[in-house]
Motif scaffolding. Structure first.
Motif, mmCIF file in Angstrom:
data_model
loop_
_atom_site.group_PDB
_atom_site.id
_atom_site.type_symbol
_atom_site.label_atom_id
_atom_site.label_comp_id
_atom_site.label_asym_id
_atom_site.label_seq_id
_atom_site.Cartn_x
_atom_site.Cartn_y
_atom_site.Cartn_z
ATOM 1 N N PHE A 384 25.615 -4.792 -10.492
ATOM 2 C CA PHE A 384 25.990 -6.104 -9.974
ATOM 3 C C PHE A 384 26.243 -7.049 -11.143
ATOM 4 C CE2 PHE A 384 23.616 -4.353 -6.426
ATOM 5 C CZ PHE A 384 24.211 -4.906 -5.294
ATOM 6 N N LEU A 385 27.186 -7.968 -10.958
ATOM 7 C CA LEU A 385 27.233 -9.131 -11.830
ATOM 8 C C LEU A 385 26.145 -10.059 -11.304
ATOM 9 C CD1 LEU A 385 28.847 -10.524 -14.161
ATOM 10 C CD2 LEU A 385 29.950 -11.855 -12.378
ATOM 11 N N PHE A 386 25.042 -10.086 -12.013
ATOM 12 C CA PHE A 386 23.801 -10.648 -11.486
ATOM 13 C C PHE A 386 23.155 -11.523 -12.549
ATOM 14 C CE2 PHE A 386 19.175 -10.351 -10.970
ATOM 15 C CZ PHE A 386 19.006 -10.676 -9.632
ATOM 16 N N GLY A 387 22.863 -12.767 -12.199
ATOM 17 C CA GLY A 387 22.242 -13.686 -13.141
ATOM 18 C C GLY A 387 20.735 -13.541 -13.153
ATOM 19 N N THR A 388 20.149 -13.454 -14.332
ATOM 20 C CA THR A 388 18.695 -13.369 -14.449
ATOM 21 C C THR A 388 18.066 -14.579 -13.769
ATOM 22 O OG1 THR A 388 18.986 -12.287 -16.593
ATOM 23 C CG2 THR A 388 16.784 -13.137 -16.075
ATOM 24 N N PRO A 389 17.223 -14.376 -12.740
ATOM 25 C CA PRO A 389 16.704 -15.522 -11.972
ATOM 26 C C PRO A 389 15.973 -16.560 -12.814
ATOM 27 C CG PRO A 389 16.332 -13.489 -10.759
ATOM 28 C CD PRO A 389 16.852 -13.093 -12.113
ATOM 29 N N ALA A 390 15.236 -16.140 -13.837
ATOM 30 C CA ALA A 390 14.508 -17.096 -14.678
ATOM 31 C C ALA A 390 15.455 -18.043 -15.398
ATOM 32 C CB ALA A 390 13.650 -16.342 -15.699
ATOM 33 N N ILE A 391 16.722 -17.694 -15.466
ATOM 34 C CA ILE A 391 17.742 -18.559 -16.079
ATOM 35 C C ILE A 391 18.494 -19.328 -14.999
ATOM 36 C CG2 ILE A 391 19.845 -18.595 -17.476
ATOM 37 C CD1 ILE A 391 18.811 -16.009 -18.810
ATOM 38 N N TRP A 392 19.076 -18.617 -14.060
ATOM 39 C CA TRP A 392 19.972 -19.246 -13.092
ATOM 40 C C TRP A 392 19.241 -20.097 -12.076
ATOM 41 C CZ3 TRP A 392 25.283 -19.365 -13.080
ATOM 42 C CH2 TRP A 392 25.903 -18.622 -14.103
ATOM 43 N N TRP A 393 18.002 -19.773 -11.744
ATOM 44 C CA TRP A 393 17.280 -20.592 -10.776
ATOM 45 C C TRP A 393 16.845 -21.937 -11.360
ATOM 46 C CZ3 TRP A 393 13.686 -16.873 -7.509
ATOM 47 C CH2 TRP A 393 14.501 -16.017 -6.775
ATOM 48 N N LEU A 394 16.989 -22.088 -12.658
ATOM 49 C CA LEU A 394 16.692 -23.371 -13.300
ATOM 50 C C LEU A 394 17.945 -24.194 -13.558
ATOM 51 C CD1 LEU A 394 13.940 -22.392 -15.908
ATOM 52 C CD2 LEU A 394 13.644 -23.492 -13.692
ATOM 53 N N THR A 395 19.092 -23.717 -13.097
ATOM 54 C CA THR A 395 20.354 -24.412 -13.375
ATOM 55 C C THR A 395 20.356 -25.834 -12.843
ATOM 56 O OG1 THR A 395 21.624 -22.355 -13.408
ATOM 57 C CG2 THR A 395 22.846 -24.389 -12.991
ATOM 58 N N VAL A 396 20.060 -26.019 -11.576
ATOM 59 C CA VAL A 396 20.085 -27.364 -10.988
ATOM 60 C C VAL A 396 19.046 -28.278 -11.645
ATOM 61 C CG1 VAL A 396 19.753 -28.708 -8.879
ATOM 62 C CG2 VAL A 396 21.072 -26.575 -8.801
ATOM 63 N N PRO A 397 17.790 -27.836 -11.791
ATOM 64 C CA PRO A 397 16.822 -28.712 -12.474
ATOM 65 C C PRO A 397 17.240 -29.098 -13.892
ATOM 66 C CG PRO A 397 15.668 -26.961 -11.329
ATOM 67 C CD PRO A 397 17.128 -26.636 -11.257
ATOM 68 N N VAL A 398 17.770 -28.146 -14.663
ATOM 69 C CA VAL A 398 18.105 -28.477 -16.049
ATOM 70 C C VAL A 398 19.341 -29.369 -16.116
ATOM 71 C CG1 VAL A 398 19.671 -26.570 -16.712
ATOM 72 C CG2 VAL A 398 18.046 -27.494 -18.373
ATOM 73 N N LEU A 399 20.259 -29.246 -15.171
ATOM 74 C CA LEU A 399 21.408 -30.150 -15.122
ATOM 75 C C LEU A 399 20.963 -31.578 -14.808
ATOM 76 C CD1 LEU A 399 24.054 -27.994 -13.203
ATOM 77 C CD2 LEU A 399 24.127 -28.643 -15.614
ATOM 78 N N LEU A 400 20.087 -31.715 -13.823
ATOM 79 C CA LEU A 400 19.586 -33.046 -13.469
ATOM 80 C C LEU A 400 18.790 -33.652 -14.620
ATOM 81 C CD1 LEU A 400 18.460 -32.384 -9.776
ATOM 82 C CD2 LEU A 400 20.511 -33.592 -10.561
ATOM 83 N N TRP A 401 17.955 -32.840 -15.248
ATOM 84 C CA TRP A 401 17.170 -33.324 -16.390
ATOM 85 C C TRP A 401 18.078 -33.746 -17.540
ATOM 86 C CZ3 TRP A 401 17.052 -31.296 -21.332
ATOM 87 C CH2 TRP A 401 16.105 -31.846 -22.187
#
Length: 524
Positions: A384-401
Motif C-alpha cells: 500500500f501507499l501508506f503513511g506512517t500513522p505516527a507522522i500522518w495522524w499529527l498532520t492537522v495538529p502540527v499545521l494548526l500549531w
C-alpha cells in the motif's frame, strides 16, 4: 548625501527613519552536519533499495508503472542523441497525459539496466533518497539547527508514503524531489534577500535594488522541472511566487521603505516574474524538444491533418503548425483530466479526497497477492501507499500549531513548509469532484516532516530534568522530560514503520497478521 552600500552597484543614503532589525543568523555548516546528512542518506538508501526489484507481474510492471515504464522504454528505443533523447509514442496506451521529463528520467535507468525492474525503479529510488536529503537540508536551513535537520530527515526516512513513492517506476517521486529542492532554494533566497536588505542603506521612496538573486533563479529552474513532470507544478509556481513577493514586501516595510508596495512592484516583482514564471515556462517548453523534433509524435501534425479543424478549438488553425499542434495536444490532455470526475460516472475503489489525506485515511493498493498457501494457514503479499500513522495522524495538529506560532510568536521558520503544504493541498479542494488518489499527497510528506521537526524543537526545551539515574547514565548527560518525549516519539515513528513494513515492502504475512495491522476499515 550618498554612501556606498554592501550590494555591488547600489549607492544609497541613510534614512533617519531606518529601523535596525537583526539580520538572519547563519550557523556555518560543520562536521556534525556532514555526519548527520551521511547517516540519514545511508538509511534512506538502505530502506529504498531493499526489495527494489520486487514485486512484478510476471516480470512486467505493476499498477501505474504499466503506463509510464513502457513510455520511458519508447524513449530509449527512439533515442537519437543526448540533447533530444527519444519520444514517447506508445500508441497502445492512447493519449500520453503527462509532460515528458518524468519518463525521460525513468528512461535513464532503463537505458543503463534495460527493460527490467531495476531499470525502471533505480531512478525513482535515487530521487527518493534525494527527497529525504533535501528534507533534512530544508529543515537545517530554516532552523540553523543540525539536530532539527537530522530529526526531519529521520522522520522522512521512516515515512511510508515517501518510501513507497520511491520504490516504483512512476512520476510522483521526481516531482516531489524538485518541489522540496525548490523550497530549499526559496528559503535560501529569503535569507539572502533579508541579509542584503539589512546591509543596504535605504534611500528614496522605493528602497534599494537587491541585485541578481541566484537562489531565486535556482528556485525557478527547479519549479520548471517540477512542472515538466506534472502540471500540478503550476500550483507551486503560483504559491512560491506569491511567497517570494510578499516576503520582499515585508522586508521593505520592516526596513522602513517609504513606499514599500510600489517599491516591491518596481524593484522586486519584474525580476521575480522572470525567475519564477518565465524560467519555468521556458524549461517546460524545452522538455518537449523531442516531441517538436519528431515527425511521428502524437498530434505532431494535428494542424495539417484535419484533426484541429474538426475539434472544439478550430481557432488553433490560425497558428503555426508546430505551435497549433502542441497547444491542441495540451488542450486535449486538459479535457481528459477534466472528464475524470465522480459526478460523470467515473469511480475508483481507491479514490481519496484531500481531507482524507490529512490523516492518511485512504491509502492506495499498489500490489496484491492473496490466498497463498503457507502450510498451516493462508498468507498474502500486499503493498500500500501508506503513511506512517505516527507522522500522518499529527498532520492537522502540527499545521494548526505552526499557524499559531507564525501568527503569535512570529516564528518565520514555519512559513516555507506551511506555504508549500498549502500549494499541494488547497488547489485540490477546488477540484474535489475529480478522481483523486493518495499519491497526490506525496508532495505534502516532506513538509509535514519539517514542521514536525520544528515542533520537536519546542518540545525538547520543555520540562525538567528526568530524575531517573539510568536515563542520565544511558544518555551521558542530564535529560529533560521534553527531550525524553522527543526520543519516545522518534522511537514510535521507527517502531510503527517496522510494524507496518509488511504492507510497505510486500512481505509475505499470514492473514491474521494482516488483520492486526488493518486498524481502520478505510484502509482495506
Amino acid at each position: 548625501m550618498g554612501t556606498k552600500g554592501n550590494i555591488p552597484g547600489v549607492t544609497t543614503a541613510i534614512s533617519p527613519k531606518r529601523v535596525a532589525p537583526r539580520p538572519p543568523v547563519t550557523i556555518p555548516w560543520a562536521r556534525r552536519d556532514t555526519v548527520a546528512l551521511a547517516i540519514v542518506a545511508g538509511l534512506a538508501l538502505f530502506t529504498r533499495l531493499i526489495g527494489l526489484t520486487q514485486p512484478t507481474a510476471g516480470g512486467t510492471p505493476i499498477f501505474d508503472e504499466k503506463h509510464y515504464v513502457p513510455q520511458a522504454w519508447d524513449m530509449v528505443r527512439s533515442f537519437s542523441n543526448p540533447v533530444l533523447g527519444g519520444i514517447e509514442s506508445n500508441p497502445a496506451y492512447g493519449l500520453v497525459v503527462h509532460p515528458p521529463l518524468g519518463k525521460q528520467l525513468l528512461a535513464v535507468g532503463e537505458f543503463l539496466f534495460g527493460y527490467t525492474p531495476l531499470g525502471w525503479r533505480i531512478m525513482p529510488a535515487l530521487f527518493g533518497v534525494g527527497t529525504v536529503v533535501f528534507t533534512l537540508l530544508l529543515c537545517r536551513r530554516l532552523t540553523q539547527s543540525t539536530a532539527l535537520g537530522f530529526v526531519a530527515g529521520l522522520i522522512a526516512v521512516f515515512d511510508g508514503v515517501l518510501l513507497v513513492t520511491a520504490k516504483f517506476g512512476m512520476l510522483d517521486v521526481f516531482q516531489v524531489f524538485f518541489i522540496v529542492a525548490a523550497a530549499w532554494t526559496l528559503a535560501g533566497d529569503m535569507r539572502e534577500a533579508h541579509a542584503r536588505m539589512h546591509h543596504a542603506h535605504i534611500t528614496g521612496n522605493f528602497g534599494p535594488r537587491l541585485g541578481f538573486r541566484w537562489w531565486r533563479f535556482a528556485t525557478g529552474v527547479l519549479l520548471g522541472l517540477a512542472l515538466s513532470v506534472k502540471w500540478s507544478g503550476l500550483y507551486y509556481i503560483a504559491f512560491f511566487g506569491l511567497l517570494s513577493t510578499f516576503w520582499d514586501l515585508w522586508l521593505r516595510r520592516r526596513y522602513g521603505v517609504a513606499r514599500p508596495v510600489v517599491g516591491t512592484l518596481l524593484r522586486d516583482v519584474p525580476a521575480a516574474l522572470a525567475s519564477l514564471v518565465v524560467v519555468p515556462a521556458l524549461l517546460y517548453i524545452f522538455s518537449w524538444r523531442a516531441w517538436f523534433a519528431s515527425e511521428t509524435s502524437v498530434y505532431r501534425h494535428a494542424a495539417v491533418d484535419g484533426t484541429i479543424s474538426g475539434s472544439d478549438w478550430p481557432w488553433l488553425g490560425a497558428l503555426p503548425d508546430a505551435v497549433a499542434s502542441w497547444l491542441y495536444y495540451h488542450l486535449s490532455v486538459a479535457q481528459f483530466h477534466a472528464s475524470l470526475t465522480s459526478s460523470s460516472g467515473h469511480s475508483h475503489p481507491w479514490d481519496s479526497k484531500p481531507w482524507a489525506w490529512l490523516v492518511g485515511a485512504r491509502p492506495i493498493l499498489y500490489y496484491s497477492a492473496t490466498d497463498i498457501d503457507c502450510g498451516f494457514t493462508t498468507c498474502r503479499e500486499m503493498i500500500f501507499l501508506f503513511g506512517t500513522p505516527a507522522i500522518w495522524w499529527l498532520t492537522v495538529p502540527v499545521l494548526l500549531w505552526s499557524a499559531w506560532v507564525w501568527l503569535t510568536r512570529r516564528d518565520f521558520r514555519v512559513i516555507v513548509p506551511l506555504i508549500a503544504f498549502a500549494a499541494g493541498f488547497v488547489p485540490w479542494l477546488a477540484a474535489f469532484d475529480r478522481q483523486m488518489y493518495f499519491f497526490y499527497a506525496a508532495a505534502l510528506a516532506p513538509f509535514i516532516c519539517v514542521l514536525l521537526a520544528i515542533a520537536v524543537g519546542y518540545v525538547a526545551r520543555l520540562g525538567t530534568t528526568v530524575p531517573l539515574k539510568w536515563v542520565r547514565k544511558l544518555a551521558g548527560y542530564p535529560v529533560t522530560t521534553g527531550q525524553l518525549a522527543v526520543i519516545v516519539y522518534l522511537a514510535l515513528v521507527v517502531g510503527m514503520f517496522i510494524y507496518f513494513a509488511p504492507i510497505l515492502y510486500g512481505i509475505r504475512i499470514p492473514d491474521f497478521y494482516y488483520a492486526l495491522i488493518m486498524w481502520l476499515p478505510s484502509w482495506r
